[in-house]
Design a protein around this motif. Structure first.
Motif, short mmCIF file in Angstrom:
data_model
loop_
_atom_site.label_atom_id
_atom_site.label_comp_id
_atom_site.label_asym_id
_atom_site.label_seq_id
_atom_site.Cartn_x
_atom_site.Cartn_y
_atom_site.Cartn_z
N ALA A 177 28.25 30.24 41.99
CA ALA A 177 28.70 31.46 42.66
C ALA A 177 30.12 31.28 43.21
O ALA A 177 30.97 32.16 43.09
CB ALA A 177 27.73 31.82 43.79
N GLY A 232 33.40 33.43 42.18
CA GLY A 232 34.15 34.10 43.23
C GLY A 232 35.60 33.67 43.26
O GLY A 232 36.51 34.50 43.28
N ARG A 260 37.70 35.03 40.16
CA ARG A 260 37.99 36.46 39.96
C ARG A 260 38.56 37.14 41.19
O ARG A 260 38.99 38.28 41.14
CB ARG A 260 36.70 37.18 39.52
N TRP A 261 38.47 36.46 42.33
CA TRP A 261 38.96 37.04 43.56
C TRP A 261 40.39 36.53 43.72
O TRP A 261 40.62 35.33 43.75
CB TRP A 261 38.04 36.60 44.70
N GLU A 291 33.55 40.18 28.97
CA GLU A 291 33.19 40.95 30.14
C GLU A 291 33.78 42.36 30.06
O GLU A 291 33.12 43.35 30.35
CB GLU A 291 33.77 40.24 31.33
N PRO A 338 29.89 45.98 36.77
CA PRO A 338 30.41 44.60 36.90
C PRO A 338 29.29 43.58 37.11
O PRO A 338 29.31 42.50 36.53
CB PRO A 338 31.31 44.68 38.13
N ILE A 339 28.28 43.97 37.93
CA ILE A 339 27.18 43.04 38.16
C ILE A 339 26.35 42.86 36.89
O ILE A 339 25.94 41.76 36.55
CB ILE A 339 26.31 43.54 39.34
N LEU A 388 28.19 40.63 34.57
CA LEU A 388 28.09 39.25 35.05
C LEU A 388 26.75 38.65 34.66
O LEU A 388 26.67 37.54 34.13
CB LEU A 388 28.25 39.26 36.57
N LEU A 409 28.21 37.21 31.14
CA LEU A 409 28.92 36.01 31.58
C LEU A 409 27.97 34.84 31.85
O LEU A 409 28.19 33.73 31.37
CB LEU A 409 29.74 36.35 32.84
#
Lengths: 310, 301
Positions: A114, A118, A121-122, A197, A207-208, A211, A215
Motif C-alpha cells: 500500500a 501511495g 502515484r501521490w 491502468e 480508480p479503485i 487498482l 494493477l
C-alpha cells in the motif's frame, strides 16, 4: 625441394607449442577466462564448505564438532536431554523464529505494498519526503534502528503494545522490513507503466476498480517475491530480535547461537541451525517455484529475474 | 464524476498513510528518543537514565563525557574507533577484491552454468548469518579442522588459538559474513551493461584488458559504490561477529562500544551519544545511497 622445405613449417612441435603453449594461451584474445573461473569456484567452495561441515557435524554421534564419531540423529531427537526435540529451549527458539517470520511477513507486506502504491502515484514534496525516510530506514545500520526501538520500548509505559516480547519484536521487524516490499513493488510499477491502468479507466473502471482488478494482479509476482524475501530475512534477523526479546522464551535461533556458540555448545546447536536452514531453503524453493508459475510467459529467465528482485 | 474524482484524489495519500504513520512512530520517534536520552540526565540514586523531552532543557554532560573520552587525553574509546575504521576498510577492500572477479565472471562468462552459479551465489543469503559464524567458530577452535589441516594430519603440532582476540579472525569473519551482500548487487550492475558495447570494443581491436579498463570498469562504477555502501554501513555497526569470533576487548569495535553501553543501565546516555555520532558520520554515505536509489526509481530528490 629445399625451397618447399623453407616455406614449410620448420618444426611442427615448435608450431604446436607456439599455438598451444602458455604464451600463446595468454595472448589468445578469445581464451576462456580460466583465472576468473578458478577464483569463482574457489570462492563458492570457501563460502559454502564451512556451512556444509557444520551441517555434517550436526549428525555426529559424539559431542565433538571437529572429530567425526559416526552418524546418528542423536542431536535431533534421540538424546533424552540435549537434542533439539527434547530440549525445550532449543525447539522453542525454532518455533518462535518461524512465528516471527510469519507474523512479520503478514503485516509488513500489505503495509509495504500500500505504501509503495501511495508513494508512486501521490505526487508532491510530502511523498518524496516519506520516500526518503523509507529508503533511510532501509539503509540505516540495523544497530541504530534496534537500539532506538529498544530505547522507545523502554520509555513507553507498560500498557502500550510496544514492549519487549513477541509483539515488540514483530513491530520492530516490520519497521526494518517494510522497505523491501516498497522497493520491489515500486520497481515493478516502473516496468508496468501506466497504460494498463489508463486503459481500464478509459473503459469505465473506477480508480479503485482499476487498482484492484488490473494493477494488483500484475503486481502479484513482486508481492510474492517480497513476501519470500521478508520471511527469509526475518528468520535470519539478530539485532532487532535480541534487543526486543523479553526473556528466554522470545529468543530465536540466531539469539541462541549467539548466546551459546562460545560457551560449551553441543552439536545440538548445529542441528538447530540446520533445521532453520531447511526451513529457509524450503521457503526459497517454494518461493522460486511460485514466482516461476506467476511469471510464466514473460520470456526472461525466471531465476535471473527472481534473483534481480533480491 | 466529481465525487469519484474526489475519492480518487485521496486514494493514493490514503494508501500511503499507514506506512507514513508507521515510519513516524517507529522510525522518527525512536530517533528522537535517542536524542532525549543522550542529552538527558542520570537519576542520582539509581544511576538510571532520565530522558529530557524538551530540547531547550537538554543537558550535555553525558555527551561531552563521551566526546572527551574519544578525543581528549582520556581517549579510552579512541582505539576502538581507529580499529573500526581499519577493520572495516580492510574487510571492504577484500570484499570488493573477491566480489568483482566473481560477479564479472558470472555475468560475462556464466554461459549455460549461469543458473547454477547464481543459485550458489544466492545460497549464503538464505543461510542464517549466525549459522555461518557458528560454522567458523567450529572450524577455528583450537582442536578444530583449520588447525588440523595446518598441521597436515598431526605432522606439525599447530595450536593456534584463532578465537582469542585476533584481528585477522575478526576481519575474516566480516569478509565472510558480508561478501554475499556485495556480489549480488555487483552482478546486477555488471549484467546490465550492454554486451554490444563490449563486443564493439573487442571488434575494433581492443584487448580484453583494455576493454575492461575502458568500458566495463567505468560503467560498473555506480554498482561498485552502491555495493560498497551496502557492505560498509552494516559492518560499522556490527558487534556480533566480533563477539562470536573474538570476544576480547582487544579487538572490540564501535558496534561493541554501543552494545556494551546500551546494556548497562548507567551508560544508556553514553550509548545514545555513540549512536548519534554514528548516525551523523554515516549520514553522508546513507544519503548518497538514498539519492542514487531514488534516481533509479525515476524520482528527483
Amino acid at each position: 625441394m629445399t625451397a618447399v622445405d623453407l616455406a614449410a613449417p620448420a618444426d611442427p612441435v615448435a608450431v604446436a607449442v607456439r599455438r598451444h603453449g602458455p604464451v600463446a594461451w595468454f595472448k589468445n584474445p578469445w581464451r576462456r577466462p580460466r583465472i576468473l573461473e578458478t577464483i569463482t569456484w574457489l570462492y563458492l567452495a570457501w563460502s559454502l564448505l564451512p556451512v556444509l561441515i557444520a551441517v555434517l557435524f550436526s549428525f555426529n554421534a559424539g559431542k565433538s564438532r571437529s572429530v567425526w564419531q559416526g552418524f546418528s540423529l542423536r542431536w535431533y531427537w534421540s538424546d533424552p536431554n540435549l537434542s533439539v526435540w527434547n530440549d525445550t529451549d532449543l525447539h522453542t527458539a525454532l518455533l518462535h523464529t518461524l512465528l516471527l517470520g510469519v507474523l512479520t511477513t503478514v503485516i509488513a507486506v500489505p503495509l509495504g505494498v500500500a505504501f509503495a502504491l501511495g508513494l508512486d502515484r501521490w505526487h508532491g514534496r510530502l511523498p518524496s519526503f516519506w520516500n526518503v525516510q523509507m529508503l533511510l530506514s532501509f539503509v540505516v545500520p540495523e544497530i541504530i534502528l534496534g537500539v532506538s526501538l529498544y530505547f522507545l520500548a523502554s520509555q513507553l509505559p507498560v500498557y502500550t503494545p510496544f514492549q519487549p516480547g513477541t509483539w515488540g519484536q514483530v513491530i520492530g521487524l516490520v519497521t526494518f522490513q517494510m522497505s523491501y516490499p516498497v522497493i520491489i513493488v515500486r520497481a515493478r510499477l516502473l516496468t508496468i507503466g501506466k497504460q494498463y491502468e489508463e486503459a481500464a479507466t478509459d473503459l469505465g473502471a473506477s480508480p479503485i476498480g482499476a487498482l484492484r482488478r488490473v494493477l494488483l494482479p500484475m503486481l502479484l509476482p513482486a508481492i510474492f517475491a517480497s513476501s519470500v524475501l521478508v520471511f527469509a530475512d526475518v528468520i535470519d534477523d539478530f539485532v532487532i530480535v535480541k534487543y526486543l526479546s523479553s526473556s528466554a522464551v522470545t529468543d530465536t535461533v540466531a539469539v541462541k547461537i549467539y548466546n551459546t556458540a562460545r560457551g560449551a555448545p553441543t552439536p545440538a546447536l548445529n542441528a538447530l541451525a540446520t533445521l532453520l536452514l531447511i526451513a529457509s531453503l524450503g521457503a526459497i524453493v517454494l518461493g522460486y517455484l511460485g514466482y516461476r508459475f506467476m511469471t510464466r510467459g514473460e520470456g526472461k529467465s525466471s531465476l535471473e529475474s527472481f534473483a534481480g528482485q533480491l | 464524476v466529481s465525487a469519484g474524482s474526489r475519492r480518487s484524489r485521496w486514494l493514493w495519500p490514503g494508501l500511503a498513510l499507514p506506512g507514513v504513520l508507521w515510519l513516524l512512530v517507529l522510525f522518527l520517534l525512536p530517533l528522537y528518543v535517542v536524542l532525549c536520552l543522550a542529552f538527558g540526565s542520570l537519576d542520582p540514586i539509581f544511576r538510571s537514565p532520565v530522558p529530557i523531552w524538551t530540547p531547550w532543557n537538554w543537558e550535555t554532560s553525558q555527551a561531552s563525557y563521551v566526546l572527551h573520552h574519544i578525543f581528549g587525553a582520556h581517549d579510552i574509546y579512541g582505539p576502538a574507533i581507529i580499529r573500526t575504521v581499519v577493520f572495516v576498510l580492510i574487510a571492504s577492500v577484500l570484499c570488493l577484491a573477491i566480489s568483482y572477479p566473481v560477479a564479472y565472471f558470472v555475468s560475462r562468462f556464466g554461459g549455460r552454468r549461469k543458473g547454477l552459479l547464481l543459485t550458489l551465489l544466492i545460497a549464503p543469503f538464505w543461510i542464517s548469518y549466525m549459522m555461518r559464524m557458528l560454522a567458523w567458530v567450529n572450524l577455528l577452535q583450537t582442536d578444530g579442522l583449520v588447525n588440523k589441516a595446518l598441521s597436515v594430519g598431526g605432522l606439525f603440532p599447530v595450536h593456534v588459538a584463532w578465537l582469542d582476540g585476533r584481528p585477522a579472525t575478526v576481519i575474516l569473519g566480516l569478509v565472510y559474513g558480508y561478501v554475499p551482500y556485495m556480489i549480488l548487487p555487483l552482478y546486477a550492475g555488471l549484467d546490465r551493461i550492454e554486451i554490444s558495447l563490449i563486443e564493439a570494443a573487442r571488434d575494433l581491436g581492443a584487448s580484453r584488458w583494455s576493454t575492461f579498463r575502458k568500458i566495463t570498469l567505468p560503467m560498473s562504477k555506480p554498482a561498485v559504490i552502491a555495493s560498497l555502501l551496502l557492505v560498509t554501513l552494516p559492518m560499522v555497526g556490527d558487534y556480533f561477529t566480533n563477539d562470536l569470533l573474538s570476544g576480547s576487548p582487544s579487538t572490540s569495535m564501535y558496534g561493541n562500544l554501543i552494545n556494551n553501553a546500551v546494556l548497562s543501565v548507567s551508560k544508556v546516555g553514553e550509548g545514545a551519544t555513540f549512536l548519534i555520532i554514528m548516525f551523523i558520520v554515516l549520514l553522508v554515505p546513507m544519503i548518497y545511497y538514498v539519492r542514487a536509489t531514488a534516481r533509479a526509481e525515476g524520482e528527483t530528490v
